[in-house]
Design a protein around this motif. Structure first.
Motif, PDB file in Angstrom:
ATOM      1  N   LYS A  85       0.852  -1.183   0.000  1.00  0.00           N
ATOM      2  CA  LYS A  85       0.000   0.000   0.000  1.00  0.00           C
ATOM      3  C   LYS A  85       0.891   1.237   0.000  1.00  0.00           C
ATOM      4  O   LYS A  85       1.128   1.853   1.038  1.00  0.00           O
ATOM      5  CB  LYS A  85      -0.929  -0.007   1.219  1.00  0.00           C
ATOM      6  N   LEU A  86       1.379   1.570  -1.177  1.00  0.00           N
ATOM      7  CA  LEU A  86       2.340   2.663  -1.313  1.00  0.00           C
ATOM      8  C   LEU A  86       1.630   4.011  -1.291  1.00  0.00           C
ATOM      9  O   LEU A  86       0.738   4.270  -2.099  1.00  0.00           O
ATOM     10  CB  LEU A  86       3.134   2.512  -2.611  1.00  0.00           C
ATOM     11  N   LYS A  87       2.032   4.844  -0.353  1.00  0.00           N
ATOM     12  CA  LYS A  87       1.506   6.205  -0.313  1.00  0.00           C
ATOM     13  C   LYS A  87       2.205   7.034  -1.391  1.00  0.00           C
ATOM     14  O   LYS A  87       3.417   6.925  -1.574  1.00  0.00           O
ATOM     15  CB  LYS A  87       1.750   6.825   1.069  1.00  0.00           C
ATOM     16  N   ASP A 145       4.924   8.822   5.015  1.00  0.00           N
ATOM     17  CA  ASP A 145       3.636   8.185   5.269  1.00  0.00           C
ATOM     18  C   ASP A 145       3.464   8.204   6.787  1.00  0.00           C
ATOM     19  O   ASP A 145       4.044   7.379   7.497  1.00  0.00           O
ATOM     20  CB  ASP A 145       3.629   6.755   4.733  1.00  0.00           C
ATOM     21  N   LEU A 146       2.720   9.189   7.274  1.00  0.00           N
ATOM     22  CA  LEU A 146       2.597   9.381   8.721  1.00  0.00           C
ATOM     23  C   LEU A 146       1.940   8.187   9.404  1.00  0.00           C
ATOM     24  O   LEU A 146       2.207   7.904  10.574  1.00  0.00           O
ATOM     25  CB  LEU A 146       1.800  10.660   9.014  1.00  0.00           C
ATOM     26  N   TYR A 189       9.832   7.786   2.305  1.00  0.00           N
ATOM     27  CA  TYR A 189      10.220   7.287   0.988  1.00  0.00           C
ATOM     28  C   TYR A 189      11.112   8.324   0.310  1.00  0.00           C
ATOM     29  O   TYR A 189      10.803   9.520   0.311  1.00  0.00           O
ATOM     30  CB  TYR A 189       8.985   7.013   0.129  1.00  0.00           C
ATOM     31  N   ILE A 190      12.218   7.854  -0.237  1.00  0.00           N
ATOM     32  CA  ILE A 190      13.182   8.746  -0.888  1.00  0.00           C
ATOM     33  C   ILE A 190      13.468   8.237  -2.288  1.00  0.00           C
ATOM     34  O   ILE A 190      13.801   7.061  -2.471  1.00  0.00           O
ATOM     35  CB  ILE A 190      14.494   8.820  -0.076  1.00  0.00           C
ATOM     36  N   ILE A 191      13.309   9.115  -3.283  1.00  0.00           N
ATOM     37  CA  ILE A 191      13.705   8.805  -4.654  1.00  0.00           C
ATOM     38  C   ILE A 191      14.888   9.700  -4.968  1.00  0.00           C
ATOM     39  O   ILE A 191      14.781  10.931  -4.908  1.00  0.00           O
ATOM     40  CB  ILE A 191      12.567   9.050  -5.659  1.00  0.00           C
ATOM     41  N   ILE A 213      11.947   3.557   8.249  1.00  0.00           N
ATOM     42  CA  ILE A 213      11.210   4.204   9.338  1.00  0.00           C
ATOM     43  C   ILE A 213      11.886   5.536   9.648  1.00  0.00           C
ATOM     44  O   ILE A 213      13.116   5.610   9.741  1.00  0.00           O
ATOM     45  CB  ILE A 213      11.203   3.318  10.593  1.00  0.00           C
ATOM     46  N   PHE A 214      11.089   6.587   9.779  1.00  0.00           N
ATOM     47  CA  PHE A 214      11.653   7.903  10.090  1.00  0.00           C
ATOM     48  C   PHE A 214      11.169   8.338  11.464  1.00  0.00           C
ATOM     49  O   PHE A 214       9.975   8.523  11.696  1.00  0.00           O
ATOM     50  CB  PHE A 214      11.243   8.939   9.044  1.00  0.00           C
TER      51      PHE A 214
END
Length: 212
Positions: A104-106, A124-125, A131-133, A146-147
């Motif tokens: 389930k990609l935000k 994604d809170l 997510y980093i591109i 995880i942040f």
């Protein structure tokens, strides 16, 4: 010069830093020889950023040595902005390829400042994931972890400055089957601000290598 975009965001930030040094130099130094040396060093550093430039591009960059005050600096930087290569926002299909294991990609929110972006980062809170591109030495890749926000200031692993950071935690497969290794890196809490202070790709490549 035609509006051919030839500047990466980090190169634009680097040039801005050199321009600030020129303005500071003219505001504090009266010795013409010292100022000439500062101007020569600044333009040398800027031209070294590029492996190939057209004559018009080189001429435009050389004009930065004419900057003496804040007003001329702001005008030059305003003209320089039109030559930034914007970040190419990935489509939903591309995002799913970059993060194939995420069910389930935000998706990133709209209205992001792609014109001044080296890497795309969004949270994604609900899952506390970031997510980093980002560009890597092997092309654009996707990183997720995880942040965890912190209340401390540390050196950001990406832009290499002391700032408000969070812990970016990733989990990679260990050498033994069924085992995992966790790695943590302090990175800017505010990714947009991080993009505005990134002046090279070396630290980004180092960060990617450490995470992967």
């Amino acid at each position: 010069m035609k509006n051919e975009q030839f500047l990466r965001n980090d190169q634009f930030n680097f040039i801005k830093r050199q321009i600030q040094r020129l303005v500071n130099g003219h505001g504090t130094v009266n010795d013409a020889h010292v100022l000439n040396a500062l101007e020569s060093l600044s333009i040398e550093k800027v031209l070294d950023l590029f492996t190939e430039l057209s004559d018009a591009q080189k001429e435009f960059l050389n004009k930065m040595v004419e900057i003496e005050d804040k007003e001329s600096a702001e005008k030059y930087i305003g003209d320089l902005e039109q030559y930034i290569i914007p970040f190419n926002p990935p489509s939903e299909q591309k995002l799913k390829k970059l993060f194939p294991k995420v069910k389930k990609l935000k998706l990133p929110t709209e209205g992001l400042g792609y014109n001044k972006m080296t890497y795309l980062s969004y949270d994604d809170l609900g899952t506390k994931k970031r997510y980093i591109i980002t560009p890597s030495q092997k092309g654009m890749i996707g990183l997720s972890g995880i942040f965890e926000e912190t209340n401390v200031k540390q050196i950001c692993a990406i832009c290499n400055r002391l700032t408000n950071v969070g812990m970016f935690l990733t989990k990679t497969k260990g050498e033994t089957v069924g085992t995992y290794t966790k790695k943590g890196n302090y990175i800017c809490r505010d990714a947009e601000d991080c993009n505005h202070h990134l002046v090279g790709l070396d630290k980004m490549y180092e960060f990617v290598s450490n995470v992967k």
